[in-house]
Enzyme design. Structure first.
Site, PDB file in Angstrom:
ATOM      1  CE  LYS A  13      -8.769  -2.556   3.481  1.00  0.00           C
ATOM      2  NZ  LYS A  13      -7.801  -2.910   4.050  1.00  0.00           N
ATOM      3  NE  ARG A  88      -0.181  -4.995   5.375  1.00  0.00           N
ATOM      4  CZ  ARG A  88      -0.948  -4.457   4.541  1.00  0.00           C
ATOM      5  NH1 ARG A  88      -1.776  -5.432   3.937  1.00  0.00           N
ATOM      6  NH2 ARG A  88      -1.003  -3.397   4.238  1.00  0.00           N
ATOM      7  NE  ARG A 127      -8.202   2.139  -9.916  1.00  0.00           N
ATOM      8  CZ  ARG A 127      -7.701   1.970  -8.791  1.00  0.00           C
ATOM      9  NH1 ARG A 127      -8.390   2.068  -7.525  1.00  0.00           N
ATOM     10  NH2 ARG A 127      -6.441   1.624  -8.553  1.00  0.00           N
ATOM     11  NE  ARG A 162      -2.643   3.916 -10.724  1.00  0.00           N
ATOM     12  CZ  ARG A 162      -3.034   3.636  -9.359  1.00  0.00           C
ATOM     13  NH1 ARG A 162      -3.961   4.603  -8.982  1.00  0.00           N
ATOM     14  NH2 ARG A 162      -2.629   2.802  -8.608  1.00  0.00           N
ATOM     15  NE  ARG A 173      -2.576  -3.695  -5.993  1.00  0.00           N
ATOM     16  CZ  ARG A 173      -3.528  -2.768  -6.458  1.00  0.00           C
ATOM     17  NH1 ARG A 173      -3.733  -2.531  -7.599  1.00  0.00           N
ATOM     18  NH2 ARG A 173      -4.093  -2.054  -5.653  1.00  0.00           N
TER      19      ARG A 173
END
Ligand SMILES: [Zn+2]
Length: 313
Positions: A13, A88, A127, A162, A173
């Site tokens: 997004k 939120r 990633r 990472r 998350r």
């Protein structure tokens, strides 16, 4: 246009937001940026925010909303804004609605960039980043793997993973995101403002779908306004006294249809074998100018949008 963007980490997004900023020339309002700027500027709200953060507390919704309101008063936000990262939760969404209502700038669209959780997992856990800081190439072992595992195609350095991209961290998350966002999705759906775009495919494909949604969302308003202006401009002929409403409704349906080629007159004619009476309401239909064109114009873009929106869901 005034938009709230909803989407999980990894949904892309942020990329879509950047493209929207360029295309529509409206600012993205990020509460994180606002907080940093306000604290740096030492404004009233900035000092309140700093006090809260120094005390290890969350900055209150009032302070955040105050910052958003200040930001909206700047000239570049006159044509609209993209809110990302706020609200939120439902109380924040309600407070935002109340504030925007006071400014007579209600939200027009809540845009959800939707991506399946398993795809998000792969995007986020797959990633890999080149450890050579001056290279910084980014790979994904699922979607854009390097030729040699673990090595940068460009400079041969080792690719780093990472630690917060590991599966457990990412999954939690995403769960937090789900818990926060699901109520907001319902909230904006109930307002009729939620639109969903699939966040898979090329960036340009997704953006095309995003702009289609925006155009459809904005145009009915423009269409209704121009219809109202047109109706007001024309000197209204004397209206037929009572039967005005019934023919107006009848007229609205056929008016929307010509694209579908079906001659509007057929159906009613076949149902009711009263050919003598039919011609009578017809001239009245034309007389009822206000209602008929409005409905017709509104109906047209909605019909186009309906199948598109469904496809994406
Ligand atoms: Zn490299």
């Amino acid at each position: 246009m005034r938009i709230v963007l909803l989407g999980a980490p990894g949904s892309g997004k942020g990329t879509q937001s950047k493209l929207l900023i360029e295309k529509y020339n409206i600012p993205q309002i990020s509460t994180g940026d606002l907080l940093r700027a306000a604290v740096a500027a030492g404004s009233d709200l900035g000092r309140k925010a700093k006090a809260a953060m120094d005390a290890g507390q969350l900055v209150s919704d009032d302070v955040v909303l105050g910052m958003i309101q200040e930001r909206l008063s700047k000239p570049d936000a006159r044509a609209g804004f993209i809110l990302d990262g706020f609200p939120r939760n439902i109380p924040q969404a309600q407070a935002l609605d109340a504030m925007l209502a006071r400014l007579s700038q209600p939200l027009q669209l809540a845009l959800l960039v939707d991506v399946d959780t398993e795809v998000l997992m792969k995007r986020l856990t797959g990633r890999r980043t080149c450890s050579n800081a001056s290279c910084g190439a980014i790979y994904n072992i699922y979607f854009s793997a390097p030729k040699a595992p673990g090595k940068c195609d460009k400079c041969g350095s080792i690719l780093a993973h990472r630690s917060d991209d590991n599966e457990n961290t990412v999954r939690s998350r995403l769960q937090v995101y789900e818990q926060q966002t699901a109520p907001l999705v319902s909230y904006y759906k109930a307002q009729g403002k939620l639109r969903t775009v699939r966040g898979t495919g090329s960036v340009n494909e997704i953006f095309k779908n995003v702009t289609d949604i925006i155009e459809v969302q904005m145009r009915p308003l423009a269409a209704a306004m121009s219809a109202a202006q047109a109706a007001a401009a024309k000197s209204a002929p004397p209206k037929p006294a009572k039967p005005a409403k019934a023919p107006a409704k009848a007229a609205a349906k056929p008016a929307a249809k010509p694209a579908a080629k079906k001659p509007a007159a057929k159906k009613p004619a076949a149902k009711k074998p009263a050919p003598k009476k039919k011609p009578a309401p017809k001239p009245k239909k034309k007389a009822v100018k206000k209602a008929a064109p409005k409905k017709a114009k509104k109906a047209a873009p909605k019909k186009k949008s309906a199948p598109k929106a469904k496809k994406k869901k």
